[in-house]
Scaffold this active site. Structure first.
Site, mmCIF file in Angstrom:
data_model
loop_
_atom_site.group_PDB
_atom_site.id
_atom_site.type_symbol
_atom_site.label_atom_id
_atom_site.label_comp_id
_atom_site.label_asym_id
_atom_site.label_seq_id
_atom_site.Cartn_x
_atom_site.Cartn_y
_atom_site.Cartn_z
ATOM 1 N N HIS A 38 0.819 -1.216 0.000
ATOM 2 C CA HIS A 38 0.000 0.000 0.000
ATOM 3 C C HIS A 38 0.852 1.265 0.000
ATOM 4 C CE1 HIS A 38 -3.438 -2.503 0.485
ATOM 5 N NE2 HIS A 38 -3.127 -2.887 1.712
ATOM 6 N N CYS A 39 2.155 1.121 0.114
ATOM 7 C CA CYS A 39 3.051 2.280 0.123
ATOM 8 C C CYS A 39 3.590 2.506 -1.283
ATOM 9 C CB CYS A 39 4.199 2.071 1.097
ATOM 10 S SG CYS A 39 5.270 3.522 1.266
#
Length: 272
Positions: free
Chosen positions: A61-62
């Site tokens: 998700h980064c």
């Protein structure tokens, strides 16, 4: 990440906002940086040896400029860019993201990069629902909540084979989240432990049959028993000859002890 409230937002742990940042760096971020370094190292090892597994990482998700969903470092992006820039012969990569959540971080990073092919299979109803990032997915497999083994494994097999037939990568980055496990509080799917073991086998068989190195990271999984399942899956890959230790003298018992130790460490980390 120099601001504790930013880290608290990314990790979704509100009390972190009230800690001095030097404490946050040491207690929260250092373990994540260590796992990120492990993913980058595993990428190099996979090219050298044909496979590597980081029992950790998978912070999908980064992206390069923004964290979220407990992901403070874009380890998948960093590993692929490291390989492209530093390792001769690696110029194309396929990301096979089988975590229960959409991998919007690496998708945003490689949105317009023709060197990276992304297959993502995820529960369509849960976080992050990033419509913009979905544009980067070459094979999108949106699953219904409660999906079980038979349907899931059939789709994984079909789309993994299809992806590797469409695009010939120099390395596979496999995001092997165990939050697909039945009962996981965040994943919303209903895959059995045996289904997870079989899923990993499908990916490794497809890669090894084509002679493509596989880098596996373990990503999400929010039940204590997921650590044991990861260990069982790695031992299954070894017993099938899909992964082998580099030293011929090291037998199964040595691998088993290594995996059990890693699983114990992972379980303790998840409980903390």
């Amino acid at each position: 990440l120099q601001w504790s409230f930013v880290v608290a937002t990314i990790t979704e742990i509100p009390p972190v906002a009230f800690l001095p940042n030097f404490v946050v760096q040491r207690k929260v971020l250092k373990p994540l940086r260590t796992q990120t370094g492990g993913t980058i190292m595993a990428g190099k090892l996979a090219v050298d040896r044909g496979w590597a597994i980081n029992v950790g990482g998978g912070f999908h998700h980064c992206s390069s400029d923004k964290g979220g969903g407990f992901c403070a470092y874009a380890d998948i992006t960093l590993a692929i860019k490291f390989l492209f820039e530093r390792v001769p012969g690696v110029s194309k990569a396929t990301i096979i993201d089988l975590d229960a959540h959409q991998g919007n971080g690496h998708e945003r990073d490689f949105m317009d990069d023709p060197r990276v092919y992304i297959l993502d299979a995820y529960n369509r109803y849960i976080y992050p629902g990033d419509g913009f990032a979905k544009r980067a997915i070459k094979r999108r497999v949106e699953l219904e909540s409660g999906t079980e083994d038979t349907e899931y494994l059939q789709k994984v097999h079909t789309h993994v084979e299809g992806a590797l037939n469409e695009f010939k990568p120099d390395i596979i980055v496999y995001n092997a989240g165990t939050d697909i496990l039945d009962g996981d509080p965040l994943g919303g799917l209903a895959i059995s432990p045996q289904g997870i073991v079989k899923r990993d086998e499908v990916v490794f068989r497809a890669g090894r049959r084509r002679g493509i190195p596989v880098l596996m990271v373990t990503s999400g999984g929010y039940q204590k028993k997921t650590a044991r399942i990861i260990a069982d899956s790695i031992l299954n890959l070894h017993s099938l000859g899909l992964i082998q230790l580099p030293a011929p003298a090291a037998g199964h018992s040595r691998l088993e002890q290594m995996v059990r130790d890693s699983a114990k460490d992972l379980s303790n980390l998840s409980l903390q």
